[in-house]
Scaffold this motif. Sequence first.
Motif, PDB file in Angstrom:
ATOM      1  N   GLN A  95       0.830  -1.204   0.000  1.00 21.65           N
ATOM      2  CA  GLN A  95       0.000   0.000   0.000  1.00 21.65           C
ATOM      3  C   GLN A  95       0.865   1.255   0.000  1.00 21.65           C
ATOM      4  O   GLN A  95       0.596   2.224  -0.709  1.00 21.65           O
ATOM      5  CB  GLN A  95      -0.917   0.002   1.228  1.00 21.65           C
ATOM      6  CG  GLN A  95      -1.851   1.207   1.308  1.00 21.65           C
ATOM      7  CD  GLN A  95      -2.838   1.246   0.160  1.00 21.65           C
ATOM      8  OE1 GLN A  95      -3.492   0.242  -0.141  1.00 21.65           O
ATOM      9  NE2 GLN A  95      -2.935   2.392  -0.500  1.00 21.65           N
ATOM     10  N   LEU A  96       1.926   1.218   0.784  1.00 21.25           N
ATOM     11  CA  LEU A  96       2.850   2.354   0.832  1.00 21.25           C
ATOM     12  C   LEU A  96       3.489   2.585  -0.532  1.00 21.25           C
ATOM     13  O   LEU A  96       3.634   3.729  -0.982  1.00 21.25           O
ATOM     14  CB  LEU A  96       3.928   2.091   1.884  1.00 21.25           C
ATOM     15  CG  LEU A  96       4.867   3.253   2.201  1.00 21.25           C
ATOM     16  CD1 LEU A  96       4.130   4.356   2.938  1.00 21.25           C
ATOM     17  CD2 LEU A  96       6.043   2.769   3.036  1.00 21.25           C
ATOM     18  N   HIS A  97       3.853   1.505  -1.196  1.00 21.39           N
ATOM     19  CA  HIS A  97       4.463   1.624  -2.522  1.00 21.39           C
ATOM     20  C   HIS A  97       3.465   2.168  -3.540  1.00 21.39           C
ATOM     21  O   HIS A  97       3.814   3.017  -4.376  1.00 21.39           O
ATOM     22  CB  HIS A  97       4.980   0.260  -2.972  1.00 21.39           C
ATOM     23  CG  HIS A  97       5.685   0.296  -4.294  1.00 21.39           C
ATOM     24  ND1 HIS A  97       6.760   1.115  -4.547  1.00 21.39           N
ATOM     25  CD2 HIS A  97       5.452  -0.394  -5.446  1.00 21.39           C
ATOM     26  CE1 HIS A  97       7.168   0.939  -5.789  1.00 21.39           C
ATOM     27  NE2 HIS A  97       6.390   0.034  -6.353  1.00 21.39           N
ATOM     28  N   ARG A  98       2.216   1.722  -3.463  1.00 17.33           N
ATOM     29  CA  ARG A  98       1.193   2.233  -4.386  1.00 17.33           C
ATOM     30  C   ARG A  98       0.938   3.718  -4.170  1.00 17.33           C
ATOM     31  O   ARG A  98       0.676   4.458  -5.113  1.00 17.33           O
ATOM     32  CB  ARG A  98      -0.111   1.451  -4.211  1.00 17.33           C
ATOM     33  CG  ARG A  98      -0.107   0.074  -4.852  1.00 17.33           C
ATOM     34  CD  ARG A  98      -1.511  -0.479  -4.960  1.00 17.33           C
ATOM     35  NE  ARG A  98      -2.106  -0.696  -3.650  1.00 17.33           N
ATOM     36  CZ  ARG A  98      -2.013  -1.836  -2.975  1.00 17.33           C
ATOM     37  NH1 ARG A  98      -1.323  -2.853  -3.476  1.00 17.33           N
ATOM     38  NH2 ARG A  98      -2.585  -1.964  -1.794  1.00 17.33           N
ATOM     39  N   ASP A  99       1.035   4.143  -2.924  1.00 17.94           N
ATOM     40  CA  ASP A  99       0.820   5.562  -2.624  1.00 17.94           C
ATOM     41  C   ASP A  99       2.018   6.421  -3.002  1.00 17.94           C
ATOM     42  O   ASP A  99       1.986   7.641  -2.824  1.00 17.94           O
ATOM     43  CB  ASP A  99       0.531   5.746  -1.129  1.00 17.94           C
ATOM     44  CG  ASP A  99      -0.811   5.148  -0.738  1.00 17.94           C
ATOM     45  OD1 ASP A  99      -1.623   4.880  -1.638  1.00 17.94           O
ATOM     46  OD2 ASP A  99      -1.029   4.939   0.470  1.00 17.94           O
TER      47      ASP A  99
END
Length: 215
Positions: A95-99
């Motif tokens: 999720q952090l990478h997608r954000d």
Amino acid sequence: MTDARDRHLAGLAERDRRLAYELSAGVLRRQRELDTALELDRADPRLHDVLRLGAYQLRWLTRVPSHAAVSTSVELARETVGEESTGYVNKTLRQLHRDAGSGMRDALTTHPDWLVRRWTTRFGPEETQRLIAWNDTRPPLVLQSIRWSLDRLTDELRASGIDTTLAPFGAGLEVRAAHPASRIPHPPSLPGFAEGGWIVQDPAHALVARFAAIP
């Protein structure tokens, strides 16, 4: 902490040791920013360092593939806490990478509030932001001549194909990469290391010794 880290890294290959140094120093430097983005108050305390290491690689180590950073963190969580923790770590880091690190950009600062308040009072908000940005950058490699003269050190480095420039206020010799994509050589590989021709020392420390007239 440095001694403990060095003992654990002694048996690693040079490339792995450099990565370990970068991870340990980088996570400490960016800890507040990482903790804000990861919302660690919701996570098992045993996973805090696992998540920090993974997030730091995703956000700042572009040479580490994102899938490798996530999978390594998942394996570390499995070893540290158990199988039940792997789903949470995988989901959080993906999720952090997608954000694209948006949570980290929203973090106020990597510095403690009391220090930011003190600097703002003394220097004003704009100068404080510049100081924080400078303080978050990786320091350059600066050599101070000891047994060798500065001219000899410059000539020896140039003969080895290593670019240098004078540090601010003439406080040492800053070693530069040959081009932006290359890395600065490891100090023991530089000419004069075995002979004790120089030491690695920050210009600020060198200036203190100079103005205090320390022999």
